[in-house]
Enzyme design. Structure first.
Site, mmCIF file in Angstrom:
data_model
loop_
_atom_site.group_PDB
_atom_site.id
_atom_site.type_symbol
_atom_site.label_atom_id
_atom_site.label_comp_id
_atom_site.label_asym_id
_atom_site.label_seq_id
_atom_site.Cartn_x
_atom_site.Cartn_y
_atom_site.Cartn_z
ATOM 1 N N HIS A 177 0.816 -1.208 0.000
ATOM 2 C CA HIS A 177 0.000 0.000 0.000
ATOM 3 C C HIS A 177 0.855 1.266 0.000
ATOM 4 C CE1 HIS A 177 -3.699 1.969 -0.009
ATOM 5 N NE2 HIS A 177 -4.292 1.467 1.051
ATOM 6 N N ASP B 190 -2.186 2.383 -4.519
ATOM 7 C CA ASP B 190 -3.410 2.803 -3.846
ATOM 8 C C ASP B 190 -4.502 1.749 -4.023
ATOM 9 O OD1 ASP B 190 -2.233 5.193 -3.074
ATOM 10 O OD2 ASP B 190 -2.864 6.229 -4.912
#
Length: 420
Positions: free
Chosen positions: A391, A395
């Protein structure tokens, strides 16, 4: 003249290895480039060939010891024709009383004596064993003369050794009681301690490191496999006849992944320091189950390969993994990983990324499930797919979009042809 045998260059970022097995004894004849010792590295097993023809002289590093690149392993007597005529190790007489198979690891005080091969190496048929089978025999303590081979011409395969090891573990082995002091243990509560191989240690370190250093997250979706299964059923015979390889599902998912990675470059990127490195090529690491653990050889330029090219590459890697023949070059690099847990019956999982990669696609088993199509409940062959990603660089929107692109390409394979 004594010629030194040293640890060769092991590959990018690999500086040390563990001596797995000496394939020759002191005094045995060796040919030029014949493997004499196998080394276990963080990634693959490497065989060190003889630099000259002659006989093996001194063994200076015992099995199980860690060595670095350039370290001296032993010597080969150049030009000596007669085996057993080398002024090398008069201590060879010392191991004459072979207490049991369990004594070998304990005989480590003197390098020359400790390097004596496993007792199974004394069998006349041991010379016919492949290096991969020899390593399995040594690791599991199996007598190859007691195992029936299922390979070509009745040769022993690694699978034969592993099956024999499982059978041995399932039955009460007298060797276990011999190795333990005379203590009374409750029946059915035996324990066995086996040292982790270097490969297994590395797998453990890398997976734990991935969890600690990356911000891991997994997104899921499900795929209707009807179209791919129909295409495979329709063309599999013609495909195999033309290309000499079977048409599997992995090539469809590899091509679908390439489509998604081109659309969402972050999923194919890596973090290096404070920079993000984007790749304009797709090298797919394909998780393959090997006897010593999971390995991930790389299908290079998968985005430029045909379905047949991908299937051939994956098939070759699977065979080499089973035979313990993967090389450093096979394992190097990779920008994205596909792991197929469905072959083992897995319904759903959260795969862990293969650092420094940023994403991994997990495939699972196909099963008939009720789904709604055009307002009606119908039965379709469905598969859950999972995309685990870092992450820090990817995204949620990008991860979900990439997985949705893969889903749509599998459910409508025409998209793979028109790059949609």
């Amino acid at each position: 003249m004594s010629i030194e045998v040293k640890v060769p260059t092991l590959g990018e970022s690999v500086s040390e290895a563990t001596v797995g097995q000496w394939l020759k004894k002191p005094g045995e004849a060796v040919a030029l480039d014949e493997p004499i010792v196998s080394l276990e590295t963080d990634k693959v097993a490497v065989e060190v060939p003889s630099p000259v023809a002659g006989v093996l002289g001194q063994i200076l590093v015992a099995e199980g010891e860690t060595v670095t690149v350039g370290a001296l392993l032993g010597t080969v007597e150049d030009g000596v024709a007669a085996a057993g005529n080398v002024p090398v190790a008069p201590r060879e007489e010392k191991p004459v009383p072979p207490a049991s198979d369990t004594v070998a690891p304990a005989a480590a005080p003197a390098p020359a004596a400790a390097a004596a091969p496993a007792p199974t190496g004394d069998d006349a048929g041991a010379a016919a064993l492949s290096p991969a089978v020899r390593r399995a025999v040594l690791e599991h303590g199996i007598d190859p003369s007691t195992v029936k081979g299922t390979g070509k011409d009745g040769r022993l395969t690694k699978e034969d050794v592993l099956a024999a090891a499982q059978a041995k573990a399932a039955s009460p082995a007298p060797a276990a009681t011999a190795a333990v002091p005379a203590t009374v243990a409750a029946p059915g509560r035996n324990e066995e301690r086996v040292k982790m191989t270097r490969l297994r240690q590395t797998i453990a370190k890398r997976l734990k490191s991935a969890q600690e250093n990356a911000a891991l997250l997994t997104t899921f979706n499900d795929v209707d496999m009807s179209a791919v299964m129909a295409a495979r059923e329709k063309y599999k015979d013609v495909f195999e006849k033309k290309h000499g390889v079977k048409l599997g599902f992995m090539s469809f998912f590899a091509k679908a992944s390439c489509l998604a990675l081109k659309d969402i470059p972050a999923v194919n990127a890596q973090i290096q320091g404070d920079e993000i490195v984007y790749h304009d090529y797709v090298d797919i690491s394909v998780a393959v189950s090997a006897p010593n653990g999971l390995v991930v050889p790389v299908v290079r330029d998968a985005d430029k390969l045909s379905f047949a090219g991908i299937e051939k590459a994956i098939g070759d890697f699977g065979k080499k993994a089973r035979e313990g023949a993967l090389t450093m070059e096979d394992m190097k690099g990779g920008t994205f990983t596909i792991s197929n847990g469905g072959v083992f019956g897995g319904l759903m999982s959260t795969p862990i990324i293969n650092p420094p990669q940023s994403a991994v696609l997990g495939l699972h088993r196909i099963e008939d499930r009720p789904v709604v199509r055009n307002g009606e409940i119908v039965i379709r062959p469905m598969m859950y797919i999972a995309l685990s990603y870092d992450h820090r660089i990817i995204d949620g929107r990008e991860a979900v979009t990439a997985l949705k692109t893969i889903k749509e390409a599998i459910e409508d394979p025409t998209r793979l042809l028109i790059d949609l």
